[in-house]
Motif scaffolding. Structure first.
Motif, short mmCIF file in Angstrom:
data_model
loop_
_atom_site.label_atom_id
_atom_site.label_comp_id
_atom_site.label_asym_id
_atom_site.label_seq_id
_atom_site.Cartn_x
_atom_site.Cartn_y
_atom_site.Cartn_z
N GLN A 1 0.85 -1.22 0.00
CA GLN A 1 0.00 0.00 0.00
C GLN A 1 0.87 1.25 0.00
N HIS A 2 1.96 1.15 0.74
CA HIS A 2 2.88 2.29 0.79
C HIS A 2 3.51 2.53 -0.60
N ALA A 3 3.92 1.43 -1.25
CA ALA A 3 4.51 1.55 -2.60
C ALA A 3 3.49 2.15 -3.56
N ILE B 1 -4.85 10.65 0.55
CA ILE B 1 -4.48 12.03 0.23
C ILE B 1 -4.35 12.28 -1.28
N PHE B 2 -4.09 11.22 -2.03
CA PHE B 2 -3.82 11.44 -3.46
C PHE B 2 -5.10 11.40 -4.31
N ASN B 3 -6.23 11.41 -3.63
CA ASN B 3 -7.50 11.43 -4.36
C ASN B 3 -8.15 12.81 -4.38
N ALA C 1 3.70 15.35 6.67
CA ALA C 1 2.95 14.29 7.37
C ALA C 1 3.59 12.93 7.08
N ALA C 2 4.01 12.76 5.83
CA ALA C 2 4.63 11.48 5.45
C ALA C 2 5.90 11.24 6.26
N ILE C 3 6.71 12.28 6.44
CA ILE C 3 7.96 12.11 7.20
C ILE C 3 7.64 11.74 8.65
N MET C 4 6.66 12.44 9.21
CA MET C 4 6.29 12.17 10.61
C MET C 4 5.91 10.69 10.78
N ASN C 5 5.18 10.17 9.79
CA ASN C 5 4.74 8.77 9.84
C ASN C 5 5.91 7.81 9.54
N GLN C 6 6.83 8.26 8.69
CA GLN C 6 7.82 7.32 8.16
C GLN C 6 9.13 7.25 8.95
N GLU D 1 15.07 11.71 1.45
CA GLU D 1 14.56 12.41 0.28
C GLU D 1 13.28 13.19 0.61
N GLU D 2 12.44 12.59 1.44
CA GLU D 2 11.19 13.27 1.82
C GLU D 2 11.49 14.58 2.54
N SER D 3 12.57 14.60 3.33
CA SER D 3 12.81 15.83 4.09
C SER D 3 13.26 16.93 3.13
N ASP E 1 -10.29 3.10 16.52
CA ASP E 1 -10.90 2.44 15.34
C ASP E 1 -9.85 1.80 14.43
N SER E 2 -8.60 1.81 14.85
CA SER E 2 -7.53 1.30 13.98
C SER E 2 -7.43 -0.21 14.12
N ALA E 3 -7.81 -0.91 13.05
CA ALA E 3 -7.90 -2.38 13.12
C ALA E 3 -6.54 -3.03 13.37
N SER F 1 1.58 5.33 17.47
CA SER F 1 0.20 5.14 17.01
C SER F 1 -0.26 6.27 16.08
N ASN F 2 -1.35 6.02 15.36
CA ASN F 2 -1.91 7.01 14.42
C ASN F 2 -2.18 8.35 15.12
N ASP F 3 -2.84 8.29 16.28
CA ASP F 3 -3.21 9.54 16.97
C ASP F 3 -1.98 10.29 17.50
N1 BYC Z 1 -5.38 6.17 3.19
O1 BYC Z 1 -5.73 -0.17 11.14
P1 BYC Z 1 -5.25 1.02 10.40
C1 BYC Z 1 3.67 9.60 0.75
C2 BYC Z 1 -6.54 2.01 5.93
S1 BYC Z 1 3.03 8.07 0.65
C3 BYC Z 1 -5.90 5.00 2.77
O2 BYC Z 1 -4.84 2.20 11.21
P2 BYC Z 1 -2.52 0.52 9.57
C4 BYC Z 1 3.97 10.42 -0.40
C5 BYC Z 1 -5.56 0.93 6.32
O3 BYC Z 1 -4.76 0.54 5.21
C6 BYC Z 1 1.96 8.01 2.08
N2 BYC Z 1 -6.13 3.97 3.63
O4 BYC Z 1 -4.08 0.57 9.39
C7 BYC Z 1 4.09 9.87 -1.68
C8 BYC Z 1 -6.51 -0.16 6.79
O5 BYC Z 1 -7.12 -0.80 5.66
P3 BYC Z 1 -6.79 -2.36 5.23
C9 BYC Z 1 1.65 6.63 2.46
C10 BYC Z 1 -5.82 4.14 4.93
O6 BYC Z 1 -1.93 -0.12 8.39
C11 BYC Z 1 4.28 10.68 -2.79
C12 BYC Z 1 -7.62 0.63 7.45
O7 BYC Z 1 -7.55 1.93 6.91
N3 BYC Z 1 2.35 6.25 3.66
O8 BYC Z 1 3.73 9.98 1.83
O9 BYC Z 1 -2.16 -0.02 10.92
C13 BYC Z 1 4.36 12.06 -2.63
C14 BYC Z 1 -7.47 0.69 8.96
O10 BYC Z 1 -6.37 1.49 9.35
C15 BYC Z 1 -5.24 5.32 5.41
C16 BYC Z 1 2.35 4.99 4.06
O11 BYC Z 1 1.78 4.14 3.44
C17 BYC Z 1 -5.05 6.38 4.49
N4 BYC Z 1 -4.54 7.56 4.85
O12 BYC Z 1 -2.12 2.08 9.60
C18 BYC Z 1 4.29 12.61 -1.35
C19 BYC Z 1 3.13 4.72 5.32
N5 BYC Z 1 -5.04 5.18 6.72
O13 BYC Z 1 -5.33 -2.37 4.87
C20 BYC Z 1 4.09 11.80 -0.23
C21 BYC Z 1 3.09 3.28 5.73
C22 BYC Z 1 -5.47 3.96 7.06
O14 BYC Z 1 -7.08 -3.21 6.44
N6 BYC Z 1 1.80 2.89 6.25
N7 BYC Z 1 -5.94 3.33 5.98
O15 BYC Z 1 -7.69 -2.63 4.07
C23 BYC Z 1 1.42 3.11 7.53
O16 BYC Z 1 2.13 3.71 8.33
C24 BYC Z 1 0.09 2.54 7.94
O17 BYC Z 1 -0.30 1.59 7.00
C25 BYC Z 1 -1.02 3.62 8.11
C26 BYC Z 1 -2.33 2.89 8.48
C27 BYC Z 1 -0.66 4.56 9.24
C28 BYC Z 1 -1.24 4.40 6.81
#
Ligand code: BYC
Length: 335
Positions: free
Chosen positions: A60-62, A130-132, A151-156, A177-179, A224-226, A240-242
């Motif tokens: 999903q990240h890719a 965000i990309f929609n 936001a992406a950096i904070m998460n990543q 690169e994000e920074s 609500d985060s599964a 965590s997300n929050d």
């Molecule tokens: N959008 O249990 P949760 C970038 C889904 S790229 C869509 O909290 P998890 C950039 C989630 O997948 C940014 N869906 O899930 C690129 C789950 O659904 P499924 C992307 C979302 O995985 C180009 C359900 O909601 N970054 O920055 O523990 C240019 C329940 O959520 C979203 C990453 O991917 C959302 N926003 O936590 C510029 C970072 N949020 O899979 C910038 C890596 C939640 O059960 N990923 N969902 O069907 C993560 O850190 C985590 O996967 C998340 C979600 C924090 C996103």
């Protein structure tokens, strides 16, 4: 770079789990490694659920990285100067590179890239909400750099310490690169804010449209985060997300002040007792609508992505034919 010790599947075929049986000893050894904050590498045994969670998150990240090229790519031909055009091209190209590292990291878990792409193209796989949303003015490009990449950096950054080695290592480079992306966005907005009134209005309008979407990017509230609880136990997610959302708000408010823009939230207020900013309610219904395919640009993004993939088929065919030719040449020389 991640493929040296693994045989990667051919196009179109998924690989079966390497270790289908999960013995108590194996599980214990895995849990001990996680508890000691050790890294899990592709050759190591891992529970099937851990593997699946990683494939889900990394793919999903890719997908987010490559779909994320589209909103900004929309402005390459309309950048206001050669300098801004060169920066934007480099940034969009970096995002393709991030997609490449991340698909490679996911492949080390035994998943074929073509399967991951099929899931994206058929609408089965998620990518960041965000990309929609549309990029309506040039200021959106700066705001994406400042807020979306911020936001992406904070998460990543915490993902650089993810328990799965290839993902953690990919994230180190992605974050560097994000920074740069974040700073170029902020610098571009600073320049606009020092320009004319209509440029300043354009920046404020873009901030108003993107702010809430960026807060939602961190994912649903922890309650609500599964996946959060399990992913944190496995050392995949560290914060965590929050908590990440709060850190983002706290870091961004002072930046907005320096920039001279207001953030569109009447409830945004420093809370002395908490030592954090309080903020208003996120529209989660709108977020889920978008995640589930009904945002303003979901259809357009997927259609563009599918078309680009089809048009790039000849490149993949040519690369494959060249590799096969080289292989035959080597075999002939060795014979
Ligand atoms: N959008 O249990 P949760 C970038 C889904 S790229 C869509 O909290 P998890 C950039 C989630 O997948 C940014 N869906 O899930 C690129 C789950 O659904 P499924 C992307 C979302 O995985 C180009 C359900 O909601 N970054 O920055 O523990 C240019 C329940 O959520 C979203 C990453 O991917 C959302 N926003 O936590 C510029 C970072 N949020 O899979 C910038 C890596 C939640 O059960 N990923 N969902 O069907 C993560 O850190 C985590 O996967 C998340 C979600 C924090 C996103």
């Amino acid at each position: 770079m991640y493929t040296q010790a693994l045989s990667i599947p051919d196009e179109g075929r998924s690989v079966k789990p390497i270790h289908p049986k999960e013995s108590p000893q194996q599980i214990q050894a895995f849990e001990d490694r996680i508890a000691a904050d050790g890294r899990i590498e592709p050759q190591d045994w891992m529970p099937e659920a851990y593997r699946k969670t990683l494939v889900r998150q990394i793919s999903q990240h890719a997908h987010s990285e490559i779909v994320g090229m589209l909103p900004e790519g929309n402005w390459i031909s309309r950048a206001p100067s050669l300098k801004r055009k060169a920066i934007l091209i480099a940034k969009v190209q970096d995002e393709a590179g991030h997609g490449q590292y991340l698909y490679s990291a996911a492949e080390t878990l035994g998943t074929a890239r073509s399967d991951m792409l099929d899931a994206l193209h058929s609408g089965k796989a998620k990518y960041s909400s965000i990309f929609n949303y549309p990029t309506l003015s040039w200021a959106d490009v700066g705001v994406i750099g400042w807020l979306v990449d911020g936001a992406a950096i904070m998460n990543q950054i915490p993902l650089c310490r993810c328990s799965y080695g290839p993902y953690a290592r990919a994230m180190i480079r992605v974050c560097k690169e994000e920074s740069f992306h974040q700073r170029q966005g902020y610098e571009s907005l600073l320049a606009m804010m020092q320009g004319t009134q209509s440029q300043r209005d354009m920046v404020q309008d873009a901030v108003n449209r993107w702010w809430w979407k960026c807060l939602a990017m961190f994912g649903p509230p922890d309650t609500d985060s599964a996946h959060s609880e399990q992913s944190m136990r496995w050392g995949i997610k560290r914060i965590s997300n929050d908590e990440l959302r709060q850190k983002f708000v706290d870091a961004t408010v002072p930046q907005a002040k320096v920039l001279g823009v207001s953030l569109p939230d009447p409830h945004l207020k420093w809370n002395e007792a908490r030592g954090h900013y309080d903020f208003g309610d996120i529209d989660w219904d709108e977020f889920w609508q978008t995640v589930n395919g009904h945002g303003p640009c979901n259809r357009e993004r997927l259609a563009t992505r599918v078309k680009a993939h089809a048009q790039g088929q000849w490149v993949r065919d040519a690369a494959l034919a060249y590799a096969q030719k080289q292989e035959r040449k080597l075999q002939q020389e060795a014979a």
